[in-house]
Write an enzyme that holds these catalytic residues in place. Sequence first.
Site, PDB file in Angstrom:
ATOM      1  N   ASP A 142     -18.706  26.110  -7.781  1.00 47.22           N
ATOM      2  CA  ASP A 142     -19.169  27.358  -7.756  1.00 47.22           C
ATOM      3  C   ASP A 142     -20.322  28.596  -8.216  1.00 47.22           C
ATOM      4  OD1 ASP A 142     -19.357  29.900  -5.735  1.00 47.22           O
ATOM      5  OD2 ASP A 142     -17.563  30.956  -6.201  1.00 47.22           O
ATOM      6  N   ASN A 219      -9.063  32.067  -4.977  1.00 49.38           N
ATOM      7  CA  ASN A 219      -9.038  33.346  -6.009  1.00 49.38           C
ATOM      8  C   ASN A 219      -9.895  33.807  -5.241  1.00 49.38           C
ATOM      9  OD1 ASN A 219     -11.573  32.542  -7.706  1.00 49.38           O
ATOM     10  ND2 ASN A 219     -10.456  32.067  -9.237  1.00 49.38           N
ATOM     11  N   GLU A 223     -11.031  43.421  -2.071  1.00 48.43           N
ATOM     12  CA  GLU A 223     -10.077  45.089  -2.282  1.00 48.43           C
ATOM     13  C   GLU A 223     -10.105  46.621  -2.588  1.00 48.43           C
ATOM     14  OE1 GLU A 223      -7.495  42.645  -4.840  1.00 48.43           O
ATOM     15  OE2 GLU A 223      -8.804  43.625  -7.008  1.00 48.43           O
ATOM     16  N   PRO A 367     -11.454  40.624 -13.845  1.00 51.44           N
ATOM     17  CA  PRO A 367      -9.657  40.922 -12.838  1.00 51.44           C
ATOM     18  C   PRO A 367      -8.532  40.657 -13.143  1.00 51.44           C
ATOM     19  CG  PRO A 367     -11.285  39.064 -11.947  1.00 51.44           C
ATOM     20  CD  PRO A 367     -11.847  39.977 -13.651  1.00 51.44           C
ATOM     21  N   SER A 369      -5.171  40.055 -11.357  1.00 49.31           N
ATOM     22  CA  SER A 369      -4.590  39.146 -10.063  1.00 49.31           C
ATOM     23  C   SER A 369      -4.614  40.207  -9.235  1.00 49.31           C
ATOM     24  CB  SER A 369      -3.522  38.424  -9.922  1.00 49.31           C
ATOM     25  OG  SER A 369      -2.694  39.864 -10.202  1.00 49.31           O
ATOM     26  N   HIS A 391     -13.794  36.203 -17.810  1.00 47.52           N
ATOM     27  CA  HIS A 391     -13.800  36.048 -16.388  1.00 47.52           C
ATOM     28  C   HIS A 391     -12.909  36.299 -15.544  1.00 47.52           C
ATOM     29  CE1 HIS A 391     -11.889  32.807 -14.516  1.00 47.52           C
ATOM     30  NE2 HIS A 391     -13.621  32.781 -13.703  1.00 47.52           N
TER      31      HIS A 391
END
Length: 470
Positions: A142, A219, A223, A367, A369, A391
Amino acid sequence: MKTRELVAIGIPAGPCAESAKQILQEAHRAKRSTRTVHDDLERVAASPETFVGDEVYGGLAHHLLEHAAATATFRPRQSDAPYQIWGTNLEPDAVQQLKNACRLPVAVSGALMPDAHIGYGLPIGGVLATHEAVIPYAVGVDIACRMKMTVLDLPVGALSDEKAKLTQALERETRFGIGATFRAPREHEVMDRDWRVTTVTSKLKDRAWAQLGTSGSGNHFVEFGKLTVVDDAVGLSTGTYLALLSHSGSRGTGAQVAQHYSRLAQDLHPELPRELKHLAWLDLSTEAGQEYWAAMELMGRYAAANHELIHASIRQALGVGVMLDIENHHNFAWRERHRLPDGSEAEVIVHRKGATPAGTGVLGIIPGSMGTPGYVVRGKGVASSLNSAAHGAGRRMSRTKAKELFTWEMAQPLLRERGVTLLSAGLDEVPMAYKDIDEVMAAQSDLVEPLARFEPRLVKMAPSGEPPED
């Protein structure tokens, strides 16, 4: 001629065979004798150095000489490139992957972050500096996966008082998953760039446009949450704010670029032993290396455009302004100048596969979770980490294991306790499948300084059943 027929006359599969096929196609269009061209190809295969300057066969000769050099016996470094590891109890296989990478003749130095776990070639959380070479699988599948946060001009109380409005914005303005598109394709200047920089990106432009402004699976998320600023160096006064956070990358287009150039790199380096084949590199002095670099940079702009559109569309749906904007890649390669372990300074290619840039004063987002906090951090510029940090929290276990161990009945009480409303997600993304983010942060306290803490409140991810793209 088919590839196996070309191989039979001494032209190996990969770039050499493709170059030969192009010569055959051009000869057919020019109505040249197939037998004559076949004989010429045999002669070029037998002594490519003779044809380097030839107008018709020069390109093929160049590919054949490159292949011959690559197929020499693999010669690792006399001693492994130096590396440093942050964190404890890391997966032995992930540690071994970093050690393998430091055996490469192009390796300069490496680092492993405390969120590390096994990946293809370089582990997730792996950082590797190389000399004038780029490794597609050390960037990641990715390409340019990244984080973006906008602090919205809304009171933090809107997380409860206007929850329905926020939910509607997320549901209407986001799309998740491998086939995700919008009925009316979104517009962004990235589509006006030159997608013909490689044949791969040229063919994928329409697909990329259809997926513009969407998110992946695995993942990846969008949000709303509560941001608590503890240091105004972040760009806001200390206090609490409402923030929008997203995580995704270059979608199916980036994956196709990664796969194409990973295969090409492996074709160019058949000498690599099995445990190193996914670490095959492209020399940046070659056409293949320059093509990949151009495609990678385009995917970086495309990934950034996806996030920009996600945030802009949600903000516009809510009719609010932005107070702060922070973002960073974590699957990318950069040309940077570094102080090396021997004390010298040099320009190197730094691969950060699931690692956040953390140069002195550089802001980044790490981040946790769906049910644990994340952090806005400021880098400390530690040379031995190649100016890098974790990360995220990092997985504790595989997706398969998480599905075996956990149920939504186990996860929902934890989410309710932490005030999280989950709109959609796969079971393999439950908080228990991840490491403790605060332990990860403690393990890299020498690398970054937290400036703000983000707590998820309203979370949307790809629904169950979507294959992971992270």
